[in-house]
Scaffold this motif. Structure first.
Motif: not given
Ligand code: CP
Ligand code: NVA
Length: 315
Positions: A21-34
Motif C-alpha cells: 500500500e505504501l508502494g501504491t501511494l508512492l507510485d500514485l504520488t509520482a503520477r500526480l506530480k508528473a
C-alpha cells in the motif's frame, strides 16, 4: 455510545500501511506530480482541518491539494474547536464526520487522534501528533525514492538521521523499514526513538530486508550516507525544555564538517520549520546538497495521493 464502523480506513500511522500500500501511494504520488492538471477526484467533497498546533506546510498542502483535486477544505483553529475542552473529542468527531468527507487532525497528544478515529465515520488523517508525523514520512520517503532510488527500489540506500528521536524520526523509521532502506539514527543519550516504534520498525525491517540502527554517534551514522536528515531539537509543545535540549544536542548539528563524511552526492533533508544555527547551519540548508525545498513541495504531491487513495478509491 459506541464507536462507529470499523470499515472506515484512517491514516493514523505508517504502521497501518502494508508495504504494498505504501508502494501504491508512492507510485500514485509520482503520477500526480508528473501530471499537475486540475482533477476532479474530490469533486463535491470537503476536507476539514482541525489543528491544535501551528502549521505552514501541512495546512497549505492539504488546502491546495484538495482544491487541485476539485474539492473544498475548511480550516478550524484551536481557538474555535477546543478539542476535549469545549466539547469532547468523541462529540467533535461525530459532528465533523456528519458534514465533512475526511478530517486532518494536528494534535498535542496522539491519543486524541486515536479517540477521534474511534468515533469518526470518515477517514481521519494524522497531520502530526507528539508521537508521529506520517504525512511527513510519506513525503520524506518519496523524496528519497525520487532522488536516490533505482525506480521504486530503495534497498541499499543509506539514510542518516541526526538529532531528536521524535515524531518525525518515528515515521521515518517506519517508512524506511517498509521500503528496504538502511537507516542509521544518531541521537544524544536519552533522546532515542521510543521502544514501541523501534519494535515496529525492527519487525517491518525483518520482512523487507531493511536495517534500522540506533546509536549516539553522528559521525558514525553519517559516514558514507546517501541522505542526511535532521529535525528541530525542540518540538512544538516542548518549549520549556529548550535550554536543556540545546545543551544536550550541541554535538548533533548538521554542518559542513559532519556532511563531509557523507557521500559526495548525498542529499540533505529537513522537514521544516528549521531552527537555523541549531540543528542545521545556513551553509548546509542553503547549500548544493540540500533537497529541503523539493521535500517541502513533495508534501503537496503526497497529500494529494493520500486523499485520492482514501476518498477517491485509488488503491
Ligand atoms: N513539516 C511540517 O509538517 O511543517 P508544518 O508544521 O509547517 O506543517
Ligand atoms: N518535530 C517537529 C516537527 C514539525 C513539523 C515538531 O513536532 O514540532
Amino acid at each position: 455510545m459506541t464507536a462507529v464502523a470499523e470499515r472506515v480506513r484512517h491514516f493514523v500511522s505508517i504502521a497501518d500501511l502494508e508495504p504494498d500500500e505504501l508502494g501504491t501511494l508512492l507510485d500514485l504520488t509520482a503520477r500526480l506530480k508528473a501530471d499537475r492538471s486540475q482533477r476532479s477526484d474530490l469533486r463535491g467533497r470537503t476536507v476539514a482541518l482541525v489543528f491544535e498546533k501551528p502549521s505552514l506546510r501541512t495546512r497549505l498542502s492539504f488546502d491546495v491539494g484538495t482544491a487541485q483535486l476539485g474539492g473544498h477544505s475548511v480550516y478550524l483553529s484551536p481557538a474555535e474547536v477546543g478539542l476535549g475542552r469545549r466539547e469532547s473529542v468523541a462529540d467533535v468527531a461525530r459532528v465533523v464526520s456528519r458534514m465533512a468527507d475526511a478530517v486532518v487532525l494536528r494534535v498535542n497528544a496522539h491519543e486524541t487522534i486515536e479517540e477521534f478515529a474511534k468515533f469518526s465515520g470518515v477517514p481521519v488523517i494524522n497531520g502530526l501528533s507528539d508521537l508521529s508525523h506520517p504525512c511527513q514520512g510519506l513525503a520524506d520517503i518519496f523524496t528519497i525514492r525520487e532522488r536516490k532510488g533505482r525506480g521504486a527500489d530503495l534497498r541499499g540506500v543509506v539514510v542518516a538521521y541526526v538529532g531528536d528521536g521524535n515524531n518525525v524520526a518515528h515515521s521515518l523509521m517506519l517508512c524506511a523499514a517498509k521500503t528496504g532502506v538502511t537507516l542509521r539514527i544518531a541521537t544524544p543519550p536519552g533522546y532515542e526513538p521510543l521502544p514501541r516504534y523501534r519494535e515496529l520498525a525492527q519487525s517491518a525491517a525483518r520482512a523487507s530486508g531493511a536495517s534500522v540502527e540506533i546509536g549516539n554517534d553522528p559521525s558514525v551514522a553519517v559516514a558514507g550516507a546517501d541522505v542526511v536528515y535532521t529535525d528541530v531539537w525542540t518540538s512544538m509543545g516542548q518549549e520549556q525544555e529548550y535550554e536543556r535540549r540545546r545543551r544536550a544536542f550541541s554535538g548533533y548539528q548538521v554542518n559542513a564538517q559532519l556532511l563531509a563524511r557523507a557521500k559526495r552526492d548525498a542529499i540533505v533533508l529537513h522537514d521544516l520549520p528549521a531552527h537555523r544555527g541549531e540543528e542545521i547551519t545556513d551553509e548546509v540548508i542553503d547549500g548544493p546538497l540540500s533537497a529541503v525545498f523539493d521535500q517541502a513541495e513533495n508534501r503537496l504531491h503526497t497529500e494529494k495521493a493520500l486523499l485520492c487513495w482514501l476518498l477517491g478509491g485509488k488503491r
